[in-house]
Design a protein around this motif. Structure first.
Motif, PDB file in Angstrom:
ATOM      1  N   ASN A 152       0.841  -1.192   0.000  1.00 55.86           N
ATOM      2  CA  ASN A 152       0.000   0.000   0.000  1.00 55.86           C
ATOM      3  C   ASN A 152       0.887   1.258   0.000  1.00 55.86           C
ATOM      4  OD1 ASN A 152       0.814   0.552   2.647  1.00 55.86           O
ATOM      5  ND2 ASN A 152      -0.891  -0.590   3.507  1.00 55.86           N
ATOM      6  N   GLU A 153       0.259   2.390  -0.074  1.00 53.34           N
ATOM      7  CA  GLU A 153       1.000   3.654  -0.200  1.00 53.34           C
ATOM      8  C   GLU A 153       1.889   3.912   1.017  1.00 53.34           C
ATOM      9  OE1 GLU A 153       0.006   8.373  -0.618  1.00 53.34           O
ATOM     10  OE2 GLU A 153      -1.375   6.948  -1.539  1.00 53.34           O
ATOM     11  N   GLU A 154       1.388   3.569   2.209  1.00 54.86           N
ATOM     12  CA  GLU A 154       2.181   3.780   3.429  1.00 54.86           C
ATOM     13  C   GLU A 154       3.437   2.911   3.423  1.00 54.86           C
ATOM     14  OE1 GLU A 154       1.812   3.368   8.248  1.00 54.86           O
ATOM     15  OE2 GLU A 154      -0.005   3.684   7.097  1.00 54.86           O
ATOM     16  N   GLU A 207       5.949   4.479   1.076  1.00 54.56           N
ATOM     17  CA  GLU A 207       6.557   5.668   1.682  1.00 54.56           C
ATOM     18  C   GLU A 207       7.570   5.275   2.746  1.00 54.56           C
ATOM     19  OE1 GLU A 207       3.475   8.230   3.126  1.00 54.56           O
ATOM     20  OE2 GLU A 207       2.694   8.600   1.120  1.00 54.56           O
ATOM     21  N   LEU A 208       7.255   4.255   3.546  1.00 53.79           N
ATOM     22  CA  LEU A 208       8.188   3.785   4.570  1.00 53.79           C
ATOM     23  C   LEU A 208       9.452   3.236   3.928  1.00 53.79           C
ATOM     24  CD1 LEU A 208       9.023   3.134   7.456  1.00 53.79           C
ATOM     25  CD2 LEU A 208       7.684   1.018   7.279  1.00 53.79           C
ATOM     26  N   LYS A 209       9.303   2.461   2.876  1.00 54.57           N
ATOM     27  CA  LYS A 209      10.470   1.890   2.183  1.00 54.57           C
ATOM     28  C   LYS A 209      11.345   3.005   1.617  1.00 54.57           C
ATOM     29  CE  LYS A 209      11.593  -2.198  -0.252  1.00 54.57           C
ATOM     30  NZ  LYS A 209      12.180  -3.118   0.681  1.00 54.57           N
ATOM     31  N   GLU A 210      10.738   4.039   1.078  1.00 51.36           N
ATOM     32  CA  GLU A 210      11.486   5.182   0.558  1.00 51.36           C
ATOM     33  C   GLU A 210      12.197   5.917   1.699  1.00 51.36           C
ATOM     34  OE1 GLU A 210      10.526   9.363  -1.652  1.00 51.36           O
ATOM     35  OE2 GLU A 210       9.442   7.590  -2.349  1.00 51.36           O
ATOM     36  N   TYR A 211      11.500   6.091   2.822  1.00 55.23           N
ATOM     37  CA  TYR A 211      12.086   6.728   4.003  1.00 55.23           C
ATOM     38  C   TYR A 211      13.318   5.945   4.469  1.00 55.23           C
ATOM     39  CZ  TYR A 211      12.320   8.438   8.847  1.00 55.23           C
ATOM     40  OH  TYR A 211      12.736   8.952  10.046  1.00 55.23           O
ATOM     41  N   LEU A 212      13.198   4.627   4.549  1.00 54.84           N
ATOM     42  CA  LEU A 212      14.317   3.790   4.984  1.00 54.84           C
ATOM     43  C   LEU A 212      15.471   3.820   3.996  1.00 54.84           C
ATOM     44  CD1 LEU A 212      12.437   0.663   6.386  1.00 54.84           C
ATOM     45  CD2 LEU A 212      13.537   2.492   7.687  1.00 54.84           C
ATOM     46  N   SER A 213      15.177   3.994   2.715  1.00 56.34           N
ATOM     47  CA  SER A 213      16.237   4.008   1.699  1.00 56.34           C
ATOM     48  C   SER A 213      17.158   5.215   1.853  1.00 56.34           C
ATOM     49  CB  SER A 213      15.644   3.985   0.293  1.00 56.34           C
ATOM     50  OG  SER A 213      15.066   5.241  -0.026  1.00 56.34           O
ATOM     51  N   LYS A 214      16.680   6.256   2.548  1.00 54.11           N
ATOM     52  CA  LYS A 214      17.477   7.465   2.739  1.00 54.11           C
ATOM     53  C   LYS A 214      18.341   7.397   3.991  1.00 54.11           C
ATOM     54  CE  LYS A 214      14.012  10.168   0.363  1.00 54.11           C
ATOM     55  NZ  LYS A 214      12.948  11.155   0.485  1.00 54.11           N
ATOM     56  N   MET A 215      18.243   6.284   4.740  1.00 55.25           N
ATOM     57  CA  MET A 215      18.994   6.129   5.974  1.00 55.25           C
ATOM     58  C   MET A 215      19.936   4.939   5.845  1.00 55.25           C
ATOM     59  SD  MET A 215      15.822   6.662   8.517  1.00 55.25           S
ATOM     60  CE  MET A 215      16.560   7.588   9.832  1.00 55.25           C
ATOM     61  N   ASN A 216      21.086   5.037   6.500  1.00 53.62           N
ATOM     62  CA  ASN A 216      22.068   3.961   6.444  1.00 53.62           C
ATOM     63  C   ASN A 216      22.223   3.279   7.794  1.00 53.62           C
ATOM     64  OD1 ASN A 216      22.700   4.443   3.763  1.00 53.62           O
ATOM     65  ND2 ASN A 216      24.288   5.900   4.278  1.00 53.62           N
ATOM     66  N   CYS A 217      22.505   1.992   7.733  1.00 47.04           N
ATOM     67  CA  CYS A 217      22.782   1.200   8.916  1.00 47.04           C
ATOM     68  C   CYS A 217      24.153   1.610   9.464  1.00 47.04           C
ATOM     69  CB  CYS A 217      22.784  -0.284   8.548  1.00 47.04           C
ATOM     70  SG  CYS A 217      23.161  -1.360   9.945  1.00 47.04           S
ATOM     71  N   ARG A 218      24.292   1.549  10.781  1.00 47.72           N
ATOM     72  CA  ARG A 218      25.566   1.860  11.410  1.00 47.72           C
ATOM     73  C   ARG A 218      26.122   0.642  12.141  1.00 47.72           C
ATOM     74  NH1 ARG A 218      21.729   5.400  12.807  1.00 47.72           N
ATOM     75  NH2 ARG A 218      21.793   4.840  14.995  1.00 47.72           N
ATOM     76  N   LYS A 240      10.502   6.230  14.533  1.00 48.60           N
ATOM     77  CA  LYS A 240      10.606   7.657  14.222  1.00 48.60           C
ATOM     78  C   LYS A 240       9.636   8.022  13.097  1.00 48.60           C
ATOM     79  CE  LYS A 240      14.031  11.176  13.098  1.00 48.60           C
ATOM     80  NZ  LYS A 240      15.450  11.446  12.808  1.00 48.60           N
ATOM     81  N   TYR A 241       9.550   7.186  12.080  1.00 45.54           N
ATOM     82  CA  TYR A 241       8.636   7.411  10.963  1.00 45.54           C
ATOM     83  C   TYR A 241       7.190   7.472  11.446  1.00 45.54           C
ATOM     84  CZ  TYR A 241       6.113   6.537   6.611  1.00 45.54           C
ATOM     85  OH  TYR A 241       5.247   6.624   5.551  1.00 45.54           O
ATOM     86  N   LYS A 242       6.812   6.548  12.321  1.00 44.80           N
ATOM     87  CA  LYS A 242       5.445   6.516  12.847  1.00 44.80           C
ATOM     88  C   LYS A 242       5.147   7.786  13.639  1.00 44.80           C
ATOM     89  CE  LYS A 242       4.887   1.524  13.074  1.00 44.80           C
ATOM     90  NZ  LYS A 242       4.756   0.369  13.962  1.00 44.80           N
ATOM     91  N   ASN A 243       6.117   8.267  14.402  1.00 43.75           N
ATOM     92  CA  ASN A 243       5.926   9.494  15.167  1.00 43.75           C
ATOM     93  C   ASN A 243       5.761  10.691  14.253  1.00 43.75           C
ATOM     94  OD1 ASN A 243       6.007   8.281  17.698  1.00 43.75           O
ATOM     95  ND2 ASN A 243       8.216   8.486  17.866  1.00 43.75           N
ATOM     96  N   ILE A 244       6.480  10.725  13.167  1.00 41.77           N
ATOM     97  CA  ILE A 244       6.352  11.803  12.185  1.00 41.77           C
ATOM     98  C   ILE A 244       4.970  11.762  11.547  1.00 41.77           C
ATOM     99  CG2 ILE A 244       7.159  12.617   9.928  1.00 41.77           C
ATOM    100  CD1 ILE A 244       9.984  11.672  10.782  1.00 41.77           C
TER     101      ILE A 244
END
Length: 51
Positions: free
Chosen positions: A2-4, A7-18, A44-48
């Motif tokens: 679904n759209e959410e 969007e979550l997958k796109e959000y995660l793609s902009k962040m890197n594992c440490r 964090k995404y859910k809070n946003i």
């Protein structure tokens, strides 16, 4: 997906594992060390989204 989910997958793609030297994007990690960072990012995404 679904759209959410998209969007979550796109959000995660902009962040890197440490978790190791690979610094994988969180939407496509190589090792299991990324789970804690993915969980943090999802929280964090859910809070946003609530705002």
């Amino acid at each position: 997906m679904n759209e959410e989910d998209i969007e979550l997958k796109e959000y995660l793609s902009k962040m890197n594992c440490r978790g190791c030297y690979n610094c994988c994007p969180l939407n496509n990690p190589i090792c299991g060390r990324s789970k804690i960072f993915i969980d943090e990012a999802i929280e964090k995404y859910k809070n946003i989204q609530k705002k």
